[in-house]
Each structure stands twice: as C-alpha cells, then as structure tokens.
Scaffold this motif. Structure first.
Motif, mmCIF file in Angstrom:
data_model
loop_
_atom_site.group_PDB
_atom_site.id
_atom_site.type_symbol
_atom_site.label_atom_id
_atom_site.label_comp_id
_atom_site.label_asym_id
_atom_site.label_seq_id
_atom_site.Cartn_x
_atom_site.Cartn_y
_atom_site.Cartn_z
ATOM 1 N N ASP A 47 14.623 1.522 -13.782
ATOM 2 C CA ASP A 47 15.137 0.167 -13.575
ATOM 3 C C ASP A 47 14.576 -0.709 -14.694
ATOM 4 O O ASP A 47 13.556 -0.379 -15.311
ATOM 5 N N HIS A 104 13.308 4.504 -4.318
ATOM 6 C CA HIS A 104 13.904 3.407 -5.086
ATOM 7 C C HIS A 104 12.997 2.172 -5.050
ATOM 8 O O HIS A 104 12.862 1.456 -6.058
ATOM 9 N N SER A 108 11.460 -0.456 -8.047
ATOM 10 C CA SER A 108 11.735 -1.897 -8.058
ATOM 11 C C SER A 108 10.466 -2.711 -7.821
ATOM 12 O O SER A 108 10.303 -3.801 -8.389
#
Length: 284
Positions: A47, A104, A108
């Motif tokens: 990311d 995930h 983040s």
C-alpha cells in the motif's frame, strides 16, 4: 511381441510414477512427518500514500508485507483457532477481523504511524501537490516467517524494518509461539515455575557476560549495554533444537548500535526451573 508390450507398459508406469513424485515434491505442502502438521502459505501485500506538508515538502509512504501464515491444521475447527491466535498475537488484530482482513490491516496500519506528520489538505492545490518535490520517503517492510515448527509447537518471527530516504532507521524482531496441543499462546508461565524467573534472569546475565567475553557489568557497559541492571525475562523468545533464545529490541538492553542482543540458554540449563507440565519437557 508380448514381452515387448509388457516392457513398454512397465516403462510407462515408471515414468508416470516419477512424474507424480516430482509433482508432489514441487507442491506447496511439504510431506508430513506426523499425523497433524501445520501447513503454511504466504501472502504479499502493499500500500502507499503521499501528501504535501504546509511548507510545500512532499512525503511518500510505502508499506509492504510478506506474511507466512498457517493455512490449514488438523481440521476446520483447529485451523480457525490457530488462525485466530495468529491474527491476534502476530498481527495484533482485534477479534472482529478475520485472517485476511487482519493481514490487510497490518499494511494499512503501518501507514498511520506517520499521522503525526503535518499534512496539507487544500484540495484546490492538487496540481501543485502532484508537482511538489519529493523530500521524504518512508518505507516500511513487515516480514513474518516461521522459525520453529516441531513437537506440536510453532513459532513465528515478525521482522519490521523502517527506512527514511532509503536509510534504515529501525529494525525489530518479535517472536510468538503457540502450543498446538492446547491451541494457546506460549507465555512464561507455561515454561517456568513462578519462583524460578529470578534464576532464569541470572542465567541470562551470566550467558550475556560469557558470549561477550567479559566478566563484569562495567565491561558490558563499555560495550554499549547500558541497561544490564534491568535485564529481565521477557516474552520475546523463540525455540530451537538447542534451547530457548531471548531477543531484546534495540535500545531495550543496549544502545542502538549494538542491535538486538540475543541470549541462548540450553534446555539442560532450563529444565531444573521448569514448571509442572512445562512445554520444555516436550522440546528437550
């Protein structure tokens, strides 16, 4: 003619068997040496974000994660239990997240550690933001691997590296072990008697002196170990065939230049201090 036909059939059978064996060896699941074994898989996530500070400086943040995780174990219920433990302890995720969401979130969340940096939120200046010169670049890499998987115990290591403008500013290793017989996190009380932790501390101190070839705390201080007086038995340990290794984060026991001190104590040293039903009995 019949003999030639039989020979051809045998040759084909050998070829098929060889191809089958090669296919199994090249698969993602290694041959199991026991009835129940943790089968692992890996996932890579990334990311990025960027913003411009009020002074016009542009910051870019890149977060990457390479995570080895437990894919299956025993049956569906056991797999869910182990994955929940992995998400809760290794990924530090709340119970509300499943394993995929937890992985995930690991990526983040690393972006939010830079929330303290002043950001510029004027949307009318978007074109200027795109053209702004890149001044700060932050890279975070989280790597989770297995460092022990035997005797119904599995240990994961989470390595976290932070770079600023391509220069490493910090690196840490944290270890998490799970008992596959009880599906639980392995804490100190599953290894030692409560009254024995002081003795374990003394063993750690003696071993630290020995591996640095010194005989006193003052000599350790000269080497950068500024916090030897506060040496304790922590939960940051891992197992191996040789014994239990404690790892201390940079700045916890010594100056950053020393890195992460690792202290190995053999099972023979630790067994006299084991609690009733200690996992050490299984590993020794």
């Amino acid at each position: 003619m019949r003999n030639h036909r039989n020979l051809l059939i045998q040759m084909v059978a050998v070829i098929v068997l060889t191809v089958t064996m090669i296919a199994c060896q090249n698969g993602t699941q290694k041959p199991s040496s026991g009835a129940d074994e943790v089968l692992l898989d890996s996932c890579r996530l990334t990311d990025t974000t960027s913003f411009v500070k009020s002074n016009g400086e542009r910051c870019a943040i890149y977060a990457d994660a390479n995570i080895v995780y437990p894919k299956t174990f025993k049956d569906h219920a056991a797999t869910e239990q182990l994955q929940r433990l992995f998400a809760a302890f290794v990924l530090n995720a709340p119970d509300s997240l499943n394993l995929e969401d937890a992985m995930h979130a690991t990526v983040s969340n690393t972006l939010h550690q830079y929330d303290f940096v002043e950001q510029w939120s004027n949307e009318d200046e978007a074109d200027e933001e795109a053209d702004a010169q890149l001044v700060y670049k932050y890279n975070t890499l989280t790597t989770v691997r297995v460092c022990y998987n035997n005797n119904d115990v599995v240990t994961f290591c989470k390595n976290e590296v932070v770079k600023k403008n391509d220069k490493t500013t910090s690196e840490t290793n944290r270890y998490y072990s799970f008992d596959l017989t009880t599906m639980s996190y392995i804490d100190l009380h599953k290894l030692f008697r409560e009254d024995a932790l002081t003795d374990v501390t003394q063993l750690l101190r003696a071993q630290l002196l020995k591996q640095n070839n010194v005989t006193s705390d003052d000599q350790l201080n000269d080497l950068g170990y500024f916090n030897v007086d506060n040496l304790t038995v922590t939960r940051n340990f891992c197992f191996s065939d040789k014994g239990v290794t404690w790892s201390y984060l940079p700045g916890q026991l010594a100056i950053d230049a020393v890195g992460e001190p690792n202290i190995l104590l053999s099972y023979d040293q630790l067994m006299p201090l084991a609690c009733e039903g200690s996992i050490l009995n299984r590993l020794n």
